[in-house]
Structures are given as C-alpha cells and as structure tokens.
Design a protein around this motif. Structure first.
Motif, short mmCIF file in Angstrom:
data_model
loop_
_atom_site.label_atom_id
_atom_site.label_comp_id
_atom_site.label_asym_id
_atom_site.label_seq_id
_atom_site.Cartn_x
_atom_site.Cartn_y
_atom_site.Cartn_z
N GLN A 1 11.09 -13.37 25.63
CA GLN A 1 12.18 -12.74 25.00
C GLN A 1 13.26 -13.00 26.05
OE1 GLN A 1 10.79 -8.75 24.24
NE2 GLN A 1 9.77 -9.37 22.43
N PRO A 2 14.64 -12.90 25.47
CA PRO A 2 15.76 -12.93 26.49
C PRO A 2 15.71 -11.62 27.11
CG PRO A 2 16.53 -12.65 24.38
CD PRO A 2 14.91 -12.87 24.23
N LEU A 3 16.36 -11.40 28.29
CA LEU A 3 16.47 -10.12 28.96
C LEU A 3 17.53 -9.42 27.93
CD1 LEU A 3 17.03 -11.11 32.67
CD2 LEU A 3 14.93 -10.10 31.26
N LEU B 1 22.90 -7.18 25.86
CA LEU B 1 23.86 -6.17 26.06
C LEU B 1 25.32 -6.79 26.32
CD1 LEU B 1 24.90 -3.17 25.73
CD2 LEU B 1 24.20 -2.87 27.91
N PHE B 2 25.35 -7.55 27.46
CA PHE B 2 26.50 -8.01 27.88
C PHE B 2 27.17 -8.92 27.03
CE2 PHE B 2 28.72 -10.62 31.05
CZ PHE B 2 28.98 -10.09 32.00
N ARG B 3 26.17 -9.64 26.00
CA ARG B 3 26.81 -10.59 24.99
C ARG B 3 27.61 -9.75 23.92
NH1 ARG B 3 23.66 -15.64 26.38
NH2 ARG B 3 24.15 -16.48 24.21
N LEU B 4 26.78 -8.64 23.69
CA LEU B 4 27.47 -7.93 22.48
C LEU B 4 28.75 -7.38 22.93
CD1 LEU B 4 25.46 -5.49 20.06
CD2 LEU B 4 27.43 -4.69 21.34
N PHE C 1 21.01 -9.85 38.76
CA PHE C 1 21.85 -8.93 38.19
C PHE C 1 21.57 -8.56 36.65
CE2 PHE C 1 25.17 -7.71 34.90
CZ PHE C 1 25.71 -6.73 35.64
N MET C 2 21.08 -9.65 35.71
CA MET C 2 20.71 -9.26 34.34
C MET C 2 19.26 -8.50 34.35
SD MET C 2 23.11 -9.92 32.32
CE MET C 2 24.67 -10.51 32.17
N THR C 3 18.50 -9.11 35.49
CA THR C 3 17.10 -8.40 35.60
C THR C 3 17.25 -6.99 35.82
OG1 THR C 3 16.08 -10.45 36.22
CG2 THR C 3 14.95 -8.57 36.55
N ARG C 4 17.88 -6.70 36.68
CA ARG C 4 18.20 -5.29 37.16
C ARG C 4 18.78 -4.50 36.17
NH1 ARG C 4 21.85 -2.74 41.93
NH2 ARG C 4 21.61 -0.32 41.37
N LEU C 5 19.78 -5.17 35.20
CA LEU C 5 20.38 -4.06 34.21
C LEU C 5 19.29 -4.18 32.96
CD1 LEU C 5 22.98 -3.23 32.62
CD2 LEU C 5 23.41 -5.58 31.89
N THR C 6 18.50 -4.88 32.77
CA THR C 6 17.49 -4.98 31.75
C THR C 6 16.71 -3.79 32.32
OG1 THR C 6 17.56 -7.34 31.22
CG2 THR C 6 15.24 -6.05 31.03
N ASN C 7 16.13 -3.58 33.55
CA ASN C 7 15.27 -2.86 33.90
C ASN C 7 15.90 -1.31 33.88
OD1 ASN C 7 13.30 -4.35 34.78
ND2 ASN C 7 13.82 -4.77 36.63
N LYS D 1 16.48 -1.97 18.94
CA LYS D 1 16.45 -0.47 19.32
C LYS D 1 16.94 -0.22 20.47
CE LYS D 1 13.03 3.17 19.95
NZ LYS D 1 11.53 3.54 19.70
N PRO D 2 16.77 -1.00 21.58
CA PRO D 2 17.47 -0.79 22.96
C PRO D 2 18.94 -0.89 22.74
CG PRO D 2 16.00 -2.91 22.92
CD PRO D 2 15.57 -2.18 21.54
N LEU D 3 19.49 -1.99 22.25
CA LEU D 3 20.60 -2.12 22.07
C LEU D 3 21.34 -0.63 21.43
CD1 LEU D 3 21.13 -5.72 21.24
CD2 LEU D 3 21.65 -4.70 23.36
#
Length: 354
Positions: free
Chosen positions: A246-248, A253-256, A11-17, A187-189
């Motif tokens: 690097q963390p995904l 984003l999930f943690r923030l 899930f996290m990999t897909r969200l990152t992508n 930047k991405p966040l």
C-alpha cells in the motif's frame, strides 16, 4: 512537490505514522460507544411513547466508523403515522410542525436532556438535542437556552422518515460502507480532514463549509483520479505498519491537499463519481458542484458558499507540510503541527481563485 514517481522518504513515513497515531487517539472507546447506544435507546423509548409503532435507526458517521469524539449522532425516526405528515408552504410533504414540537417537548422532560431545539420549518425538519451521556438519573427539565459545552455532552440530530417524506440517511450509510470497503485510504484521509475542517470551522454547510457527505465524495473522487497504484480493490486494516503493497497514507494526504488546495478548479469542474461520458453536465455557472452519487444531478454542496476558504485551508495545510519537509522537522507530531499552526496564516483569501 511530491510527484507520483518520487520514492517515499523518511518524512512521508513519519507523517504516515503520525496519521496512524492520530487515528488511534480519536477512536471512540467501547464504553463511550455503549453510552451512545444507550442514549439512542432512550430516544427510542420517547419516540415509541408518542408513536407506538415507530422505530429509530442510527445513521451518519458513528454508524460507519467515521466519527470523531466531537461528532454529532444522527438518528431517524421511521414508521410514524401518516396523519403526522402534511404539505408545507411549498407543497412538499413534511412531518407536521406540531409533531416535531411534541417530540421536543417529551425529550425536554428527560433527565438526560441538556438542551433541545426543534426546527419544524427547516427544509428537512429536525430536533437538535444536547444530551448528557453520563446522566443516569435525575428529573431536571431540559433548558431551551444555550449552555456551556461539557465533556459528557453530546449533540444528537433527530430527523423523520415516511414513504411520503423519504430520508436518504440509511441509503447513504450503505453507500459509505461500500466505499470504505473499496478504498482502504478513505477512512484515514476522511478522519484527518474532518478534524482539520472542524478546527478551521469549515465543517458546517449551514455556515458555508463542507458537510461530511460532501467531503466523503470529494475524497473518493480524488482516489479515483489518483495514479492506479493508489487505488485498491479491497480495504485492509491500517495497523502500526502499513502493508508494503500500500502507498503511505502520508503521501496520499500530501497529494490530496495539492489536488484540492492548488490544482483543482472548483468553478469549472464538477465533482462526480459517475462516468463523465454518461453523466449529465450540471447547470452553469456554479461555485462548486458535488454530484450526489445516490441522486445524480443533485448538488450536495449547494450550501457550501465558503468553498474558497476550504480550498485555502487545504493549501495552507500543504504549505505547512512542505515547510516541515524542507526545514527543521516539527518537534512533535507533524500532523499536529498542521492542526495547530493554521492561525499563523492569512485566512481571508481575498481574490484567491477557486
């Protein structure tokens, strides 16, 4: 809920992508960037026609690579003659209302102008302009009424600087650029959250939302609070596959969203990048306090009276992602599901704690 010790999953990999795909999709093309630079040159020509020795500088999101297709362009005019400045009603030196109106009148004569709105009596006087970045000719006079938004229309905010009336836009540009080098996730966040708050109508401090600068400080504060493995001493370019060290970005984003949407108490905890032991506590009470890192003791979120709605929006985004993680996945981009599905939730937030 994801904790710092849980392994990453599909899930996290897909969200990152999905986030990386989003970043690619919102990049301003080279031709669009050149159009914006040409428009700044046009504004520069108008300013020099009024004040021969003036200069025009770009600041804000487009100058730091944090702009989205709908982002405004911010410029500041410098080296304006001293006689154009005077004390306002509060005894503060500001550019004179007549100088602001004179610039607006000259802009209104330009073929690329769609709409102009001078705000000479604002706390920071500006001229708000809607320009047609594709217009290469013509002689139509700019309208002063609201017009329907068009694809080629761009909002430009023009402000003013002098030694007597300092403008912190260029100093902020330098600070943000340094933070982008220090935190690779910044930047991405920021781009994801800026787009989300834009969709929710919560990105304008004039209506109680968050300014881009406030959001930048919030994300940096989160990254400083996060577990050590989520902090980086140098930034790297997020490509198709994030470096394994690097963390995904999906996890971050999930943690923030959990940090600001659930755990953080805005009404009791100031957001400051300074050492809490060395900084001066802000006056209480406050609905939200985001300390200006360039001017400690100044609350850059003082206008964000709808911060409870921002917190609610972050919590709703988290709920969407949690539902997607534990149920059938979204058939399209999971990030797009967050952007699209907010209307399915109650947004009045009555009684929700900050």
């Amino acid at each position: 809920m994801l904790t710092p010790h849980q392994p990453t999953d599909i899930f996290m990999t897909r969200l990152t992508n999905d986030i990386l795909s989003f970043l690619y999709s919102v990049q301003i093309s080279e031709s669009a960037y050149l159009q914006r630079m040409q428009m700044i040159n046009e504004i520069r020509s108008v300013a020099v026609g009024i004040w021969a020795h003036s200069t025009v500088e770009l600041f804000g999101s487009i100058s730091t690579g944090l702009s989205l297709p709908h982002s405004d362009v911010d410029v500041v005019i410098q080296n304006i003659p001293d006689e154009e400045f005077a004390d306002n009603e509060s005894g503060v030196v500001r550019i004179s209302p007549e100088a602001v109106r004179r610039l607006a009148r000259e802009i209104s004569k330009q073929h690329w102008c769609v709409q102009v709105n001078p705000l000479p009596h604002a706390s920071m006087p500006i001229v708000k302009v809607i320009v047609d970045i594709s217009n290469a000719g013509g002689s139509s006079v700019c309208s002063t009424t609201s017009l329907e938004s068009e694809v080629n229309q761009l909002a430009v905010d023009i402000s003013f600087h002098s030694p007597h009336c300092p403008h912190n836009g260029l100093e902020t540009r330098k600070f943000v650029s340094e933070m982008l080098e220090q935190y690779s996730a910044l930047k991405p966040l920021l781009l994801v959250l800026k787009n989300y708050l834009h969709i929710r109508g919560l990105n304008n401090p004039y209506t109680g939302g968050l300014s881009s600068y406030s959001l930048i400080v919030m994300v940096i504060y989160f990254l400083k609070q996060d577990v050590p493995s989520f902090r980086h001493h140098h930034a790297t370019t997020w490509g198709v596959v994030p470096p394994s060290t690097q963390p995904l970005i999906g996890e971050q984003l999930f943690r923030l969203l959990d940090f600001y949407g659930v755990r953080f108490d805005f009404m009791s905890t100031p957001i400051t990048l300074a050492d809490p032991l060395k900084s001066t506590p802000p006056p209480t009470p406050f609905a939200i306090w985001i300390d200006n890192p360039l001017s400690p003791g100044t609350n850059i979120a003082s206008s964000s009276f709808a911060m409870w709605r921002v917190k609610h929006a972050f919590r709703e985004a988290l709920v969407v992602l949690e539902n997607l993680r534990h149920t059938a996945p979204c058939s399209s981009s999971m990030l797009q599901c967050v952007f699209d599905n907010y209307a399915n939730y109650d947004v009045d937030g009555a009684g929700m704690g900050m």
